[in-house]
Motif scaffolding. Structure first.
Motif, mmCIF file in Angstrom:
data_model
loop_
_atom_site.group_PDB
_atom_site.id
_atom_site.type_symbol
_atom_site.label_atom_id
_atom_site.label_comp_id
_atom_site.label_asym_id
_atom_site.label_seq_id
_atom_site.Cartn_x
_atom_site.Cartn_y
_atom_site.Cartn_z
ATOM 1 N N SER A 124 -22.319 7.257 -2.234
ATOM 2 C CA SER A 124 -21.996 6.133 -1.377
ATOM 3 C C SER A 124 -20.878 6.547 -0.436
ATOM 4 N N GLU A 125 -20.781 5.830 0.653
ATOM 5 C CA GLU A 125 -19.734 6.132 1.612
ATOM 6 C C GLU A 125 -18.634 5.092 1.473
ATOM 7 N N VAL A 126 -17.415 5.552 1.341
ATOM 8 C CA VAL A 126 -16.269 4.667 1.191
ATOM 9 C C VAL A 126 -15.748 4.324 2.582
ATOM 10 N N ILE A 127 -15.675 3.018 2.865
ATOM 11 C CA ILE A 127 -15.141 2.546 4.131
ATOM 12 C C ILE A 127 -13.729 2.019 3.879
ATOM 13 N N VAL A 128 -12.803 2.425 4.728
ATOM 14 C CA VAL A 128 -11.402 2.060 4.570
ATOM 15 C C VAL A 128 -10.990 1.203 5.761
ATOM 16 N N ALA A 129 -10.256 0.135 5.484
ATOM 17 C CA ALA A 129 -9.734 -0.734 6.542
ATOM 18 C C ALA A 129 -8.318 -1.139 6.180
ATOM 19 N N ILE A 130 -7.527 -1.427 7.168
ATOM 20 C CA ILE A 130 -6.154 -1.866 6.916
ATOM 21 C C ILE A 130 -6.168 -3.347 6.535
ATOM 22 N N THR A 131 -5.348 -3.678 5.570
ATOM 23 C CA THR A 131 -5.228 -5.059 5.104
ATOM 24 C C THR A 131 -3.911 -5.646 5.619
ATOM 25 N N GLU A 132 -3.697 -6.909 5.337
ATOM 26 C CA GLU A 132 -2.446 -7.550 5.721
ATOM 27 C C GLU A 132 -1.262 -6.862 5.045
ATOM 28 N N SER A 133 -1.413 -6.520 3.758
ATOM 29 C CA SER A 133 -0.318 -5.821 3.077
ATOM 30 C C SER A 133 -0.125 -4.423 3.671
ATOM 31 N N GLY A 134 -1.202 -3.821 4.159
ATOM 32 C CA GLY A 134 -1.090 -2.530 4.838
ATOM 33 C C GLY A 134 -0.323 -2.654 6.144
ATOM 34 N N ARG A 135 -0.558 -3.752 6.859
ATOM 35 C CA ARG A 135 0.199 -3.982 8.103
ATOM 36 C C ARG A 135 1.682 -4.197 7.793
ATOM 37 N N ASP A 136 1.957 -4.919 6.699
ATOM 38 C CA ASP A 136 3.354 -5.108 6.285
ATOM 39 C C ASP A 136 3.984 -3.769 5.915
ATOM 40 N N GLU A 137 3.254 -2.952 5.194
ATOM 41 C CA GLU A 137 3.740 -1.630 4.781
ATOM 42 C C GLU A 137 4.024 -0.765 6.007
ATOM 43 N N LEU A 138 3.181 -0.860 7.019
ATOM 44 C CA LEU A 138 3.346 -0.085 8.250
ATOM 45 C C LEU A 138 4.698 -0.387 8.898
ATOM 46 N N GLN A 139 5.139 -1.643 8.820
ATOM 47 C CA GLN A 139 6.426 -2.038 9.396
ATOM 48 C C GLN A 139 7.607 -1.503 8.586
ATOM 49 N N LYS A 140 7.390 -1.281 7.270
ATOM 50 C CA LYS A 140 8.472 -0.865 6.378
ATOM 51 C C LYS A 140 8.680 0.643 6.343
ATOM 52 N N ILE A 141 7.605 1.428 6.545
ATOM 53 C CA ILE A 141 7.698 2.884 6.393
ATOM 54 C C ILE A 141 8.499 3.468 7.548
ATOM 55 N N THR A 142 9.521 4.250 7.218
ATOM 56 C CA THR A 142 10.339 4.896 8.244
ATOM 57 C C THR A 142 10.114 6.406 8.264
ATOM 58 N N LYS A 143 9.735 6.958 7.135
ATOM 59 C CA LYS A 143 9.527 8.402 7.007
ATOM 60 C C LYS A 143 8.082 8.740 7.388
ATOM 61 N N ASP A 144 7.893 9.841 8.112
ATOM 62 C CA ASP A 144 6.553 10.266 8.516
ATOM 63 C C ASP A 144 5.809 10.829 7.300
ATOM 64 N N THR A 145 4.857 10.061 6.793
ATOM 65 C CA THR A 145 4.076 10.458 5.626
ATOM 66 C C THR A 145 2.594 10.312 5.941
ATOM 67 N N SER A 146 1.753 10.824 5.044
ATOM 68 C CA SER A 146 0.304 10.668 5.248
ATOM 69 C C SER A 146 -0.076 9.191 5.198
ATOM 70 N N ARG A 147 0.632 8.400 4.390
ATOM 71 C CA ARG A 147 0.355 6.953 4.355
ATOM 72 C C ARG A 147 0.603 6.330 5.713
ATOM 73 N N LEU A 148 1.729 6.682 6.357
ATOM 74 C CA LEU A 148 2.051 6.141 7.676
ATOM 75 C C LEU A 148 1.000 6.551 8.699
#
Length: 185
Positions: A124-148
């Motif tokens: 199966s193919e895994v589809i990834v999308a940003i969620t509301e908590s992901g958008r919140d996390e995006l605002q919090k991350i300051t360090k350049d990481t793979s998550r960011l």
């Protein structure tokens, strides 16, 4: 691990999974938050096994880790994906396949796989999308990481396949970033 008597255990935190491997045993996985009420006996799950992911079959659910198994909580891996909210395997099929595996000294996971229609366990193919908590996390991350970088990519591109993220960021950083974001949610 104690088998659940009903079709689902809403407070299940652990699942025994039969894998289609020539091994006559099941494997214990932790259910991520939110999976407990959805996973039912006979559901198919994607679980990590070694360096790969495999489709396995939920054969037992439990709210507590059975001490008799001798497994430490920290050693358990999370099931990564639920393929069936409505199980393909009924209680009768689970009982029959377990009896068959015991009688013929075969792998229960291989018997379960053989009991399903051909092609049902194709990749199966895994589809990834940003969620509301992901958008919140995006605002919090300051360090350049793979998550960011993954969150920025998803913000710019919308839903994306895991395969495309791997092409963009490399296999290890993409899988690690996705896993960290899913576990954090």
């Amino acid at each position: 691990m104690t088998k659940s008597n009903g079709p689902a255990v809403s407070d299940a935190r652990y699942v025994e999974v039969a894998l289609p491997l020539p091994l006559r045993r099941t494997f214990t996985y932790r259910l991520p938050v939110g999976f407990g009420g959805l996973v039912k006996l006979g559901s198919r799950l994607i679980v990590p096994f070694g360096k790969r992911s495999m489709t396995g079959y939920a054969v037992s659910l439990s709210p507590e880790l059975d001490a008799a198994l001798g497994i430490e909580e920290a050693a358990l891996k999370n099931a990564t994906e639920l393929l069936d909210e409505k199980p393909l395997l009924t209680d009768e099929i689970l009982k029959l396949t377990q009896w068959t595996a015991d009688y013929y000294a075969a792998s229960w996971g291989e018997i379960l796989k053989a009991s399903l229609p051909a092609g049902i366990n194709t990749a199966s193919e895994v589809i990834v999308a940003i969620t509301e908590s992901g958008r919140d996390e995006l605002q919090k991350i300051t360090k350049d990481t793979s998550r960011l970088r993954i969150l920025r990519f998803l913000t710019d591109n919308g839903e994306t396949s895991q395969r495309d993220l791997i092409k963009e960021f490399g296999e290890s950083p993409a899988k690690r970033g996705i896993r960290e974001l899913v576990n954090q949610a």
